[in-house]
Design a protein around this motif. Structure first.
Motif, short mmCIF file in Angstrom:
data_model
loop_
_atom_site.label_atom_id
_atom_site.label_comp_id
_atom_site.label_asym_id
_atom_site.label_seq_id
_atom_site.Cartn_x
_atom_site.Cartn_y
_atom_site.Cartn_z
N ILE A 33 0.81 -1.20 0.00
CA ILE A 33 0.00 0.00 0.00
C ILE A 33 0.86 1.27 0.00
O ILE A 33 0.49 2.28 -0.61
CB ILE A 33 -1.00 0.00 1.19
CG1 ILE A 33 -1.99 1.16 1.05
CG2 ILE A 33 -0.27 0.01 2.51
CD1 ILE A 33 -2.84 1.15 -0.18
N ASP A 34 2.01 1.26 0.65
CA ASP A 34 2.86 2.44 0.65
C ASP A 34 3.39 2.75 -0.76
O ASP A 34 3.47 3.91 -1.16
CB ASP A 34 4.01 2.28 1.63
CG ASP A 34 3.55 2.31 3.08
OD1 ASP A 34 2.57 3.02 3.38
OD2 ASP A 34 4.17 1.62 3.91
N ALA A 35 3.74 1.71 -1.49
CA ALA A 35 4.19 1.89 -2.87
C ALA A 35 3.05 2.39 -3.75
O ALA A 35 3.25 3.22 -4.64
CB ALA A 35 4.76 0.59 -3.43
N VAL A 36 1.86 1.88 -3.50
CA VAL A 36 0.68 2.33 -4.26
C VAL A 36 0.43 3.82 -4.01
O VAL A 36 0.15 4.58 -4.94
CB VAL A 36 -0.56 1.49 -3.86
CG1 VAL A 36 -1.84 2.09 -4.41
CG2 VAL A 36 -0.39 0.05 -4.36
N ALA A 37 0.57 4.24 -2.75
CA ALA A 37 0.40 5.66 -2.42
C ALA A 37 1.48 6.51 -3.08
O ALA A 37 1.20 7.60 -3.61
CB ALA A 37 0.40 5.85 -0.92
N ALA A 38 2.71 6.04 -3.05
CA ALA A 38 3.79 6.79 -3.71
C ALA A 38 3.51 6.93 -5.20
O ALA A 38 3.77 7.99 -5.81
CB ALA A 38 5.13 6.08 -3.48
N ALA A 39 2.94 5.89 -5.80
CA ALA A 39 2.64 5.93 -7.23
C ALA A 39 1.52 6.92 -7.53
O ALA A 39 1.60 7.68 -8.51
CB ALA A 39 2.25 4.53 -7.72
N TRP A 40 0.47 6.94 -6.70
CA TRP A 40 -0.60 7.90 -7.01
C TRP A 40 -0.12 9.34 -6.82
O TRP A 40 -0.50 10.23 -7.58
CB TRP A 40 -1.89 7.59 -6.28
CG TRP A 40 -2.09 8.01 -4.85
CD1 TRP A 40 -1.97 9.26 -4.31
CD2 TRP A 40 -2.51 7.17 -3.75
NE1 TRP A 40 -2.27 9.25 -2.96
CE2 TRP A 40 -2.61 7.99 -2.60
CE3 TRP A 40 -2.82 5.82 -3.63
CZ2 TRP A 40 -2.99 7.49 -1.34
CZ3 TRP A 40 -3.19 5.33 -2.39
CH2 TRP A 40 -3.29 6.15 -1.26
N ARG A 41 0.74 9.57 -5.83
CA ARG A 41 1.27 10.92 -5.63
C ARG A 41 2.15 11.32 -6.81
O ARG A 41 2.09 12.46 -7.28
CB ARG A 41 2.03 10.97 -4.31
CG ARG A 41 1.10 10.89 -3.10
CD ARG A 41 1.82 10.60 -1.81
NE ARG A 41 0.90 10.61 -0.66
CZ ARG A 41 1.18 10.13 0.54
NH1 ARG A 41 2.36 9.57 0.75
NH2 ARG A 41 0.29 10.18 1.52
N SER A 42 2.97 10.39 -7.30
CA SER A 42 3.81 10.66 -8.45
C SER A 42 2.98 10.98 -9.69
O SER A 42 3.38 11.79 -10.53
CB SER A 42 4.73 9.47 -8.72
OG SER A 42 5.52 9.68 -9.87
N ALA A 43 1.82 10.35 -9.80
CA ALA A 43 0.94 10.55 -10.95
C ALA A 43 0.08 11.80 -10.82
O ALA A 43 -0.72 12.09 -11.72
CB ALA A 43 0.04 9.33 -11.13
N GLY A 44 0.21 12.54 -9.72
CA GLY A 44 -0.54 13.78 -9.57
C GLY A 44 -1.91 13.64 -8.96
O GLY A 44 -2.73 14.56 -9.03
N VAL A 45 -2.20 12.50 -8.34
CA VAL A 45 -3.49 12.30 -7.68
C VAL A 45 -3.40 12.93 -6.29
O VAL A 45 -2.67 12.44 -5.42
CB VAL A 45 -3.85 10.80 -7.59
CG1 VAL A 45 -5.18 10.61 -6.87
CG2 VAL A 45 -3.91 10.19 -8.99
N VAL A 46 -4.15 14.01 -6.10
CA VAL A 46 -4.01 14.81 -4.88
C VAL A 46 -5.09 14.51 -3.85
O VAL A 46 -4.92 14.84 -2.67
CB VAL A 46 -4.00 16.31 -5.21
CG1 VAL A 46 -2.76 16.67 -6.01
CG2 VAL A 46 -5.27 16.73 -5.94
N GLN A 47 -6.20 13.93 -4.28
CA GLN A 47 -7.26 13.54 -3.36
C GLN A 47 -7.94 12.29 -3.90
O GLN A 47 -7.95 12.04 -5.10
CB GLN A 47 -8.31 14.66 -3.20
CG GLN A 47 -7.81 15.85 -2.40
CD GLN A 47 -8.85 16.94 -2.28
OE1 GLN A 47 -9.23 17.56 -3.28
NE2 GLN A 47 -9.33 17.20 -1.07
N LEU A 48 -8.52 11.50 -2.96
CA LEU A 48 -9.21 10.28 -3.32
C LEU A 48 -10.44 10.16 -2.43
O LEU A 48 -10.44 10.61 -1.28
CB LEU A 48 -8.32 9.04 -3.11
CG LEU A 48 -6.91 9.03 -3.68
CD1 LEU A 48 -5.92 9.60 -2.68
CD2 LEU A 48 -6.49 7.61 -4.07
#
Length: 275
Positions: A33-48
């Motif tokens: 899950i930490d890697a998944v979060a790092a990936a969404w942040r890298s992709a510009g996903v700022v809120q979910l």
């Protein structure tokens, strides 16, 4: 690090995006899950926005929301869980919705694809959760599968009779342009998932072209329905970028414009008092 989690879309990472429907509490994310979060942040996903299928999931979802501040929460009961719906369910959801992390009720709605034996229970649970959303002034996340006409009728009746009409989103939308118009006329946002990227999803793509720009949202519904070019893999929030890019191409608008508009729309839907 999981290779799928570390692989982020290469297109315009500067533009902010909001993934309006995730299920990262599922066990597919337990190990990375930490890697998944790092990936969404890298992709510009700022809120979910994390949807809830049953109140029993809520404590696990809230733990994730505490771990990841950009994660907001919906609380509700999925139509396929409606056999368990009781009056006490509504009370429980109302109490859970007191959390400042909660921005929506749901997901709720109707699903006649999997189960036509629980239609009365699905309708009762749906109507009760609409009332909760209205009373609490929260958005409602609507699941609708093979039930567009029935869902629209329930919403029409509710909007006519309620002193405070409900706002919300038709999530993971898969309907025709005609059906899409029903829900637009009811004031709902329309959210597109990875389905819109599929080669043969012609009616969904037609719907994505005709939704007004101020009523358009994007989502992953992860871990399901990974978009092209990740189709068949575990879906994750970073991949909402592929959905947004596809919708931008269908509508012949710049990707940054589509990202900015859907982000603005999501904030107006889920966080209207913070705008």
């Amino acid at each position: 690090m999981n290779s799928e989690a570390s692989a982020t879309p290469s297109s315009d990472r500067v533009s902010e995006l909001i993934d309006t429907h995730v299920h990262i509490n599922f066990d597919q994310f337990d190990e990375d899950i930490d890697a998944v979060a790092a990936a969404w942040r890298s992709a510009g996903v700022v809120q979910l926005v994390h949807s809830c299928c049953h109140p029993r999931e809520f404590s696990r979802i809230m733990a994730l929301a505490e771990k990841f501040p950009e994660l907001s929460v919906a609380v509700g009961m999925h139509p396929l869980e409606a056999a368990e719906w009781t009056e006490e369910s509504a009370t429980e959801i109302r109490e859970l919705a007191n959390s400042p992390k909660v921005v929506a009720i749901g997901e709720t709605g109707l699903d006649f694809y999997h189960d036509v034996n629980q239609i009365p229970q699905q309708q009762a649970a749906f109507e009760s959760q609409l009332l909760l959303a209205s009373e609490l002034n929260l958005a409602v996340i609507v699941h609708c599968r093979d039930a567009a006409s029935q869902t629209a009728e329930i919403l029409r009746n509710f909007q006519r009779q309620s002193s405070q009409p409900v706002r919300g989103v038709m999530h993971c939308w898969g309907g025709t342009p005609e059906e899409t118009k029903w829900f637009l006329d009811l004031g709902f946002y329309i959210s597109f998932s990875g389905i819109v990227t599929f080669k043969n999803a012609h009616q969904v793509q037609a719907s994505a072209k005709m939704v007004p720009s101020d009523r358009l949202l994007v989502e992953t519904d992860c871990p399901f329905l990974a978009p092209v070019p990740r189709r068949g893999k575990r879906n994750e929030p970073a991949y909402v970028r592929y959905v947004a890019d596809c919708v931008a191409e269908l509508r012949s608008v710049p990707k940054a414009t589509l990202a900015a508009q859907t982000t603005k729309n999501a904030r107006e839907c889920f966080w209207p008092f913070q705008i």
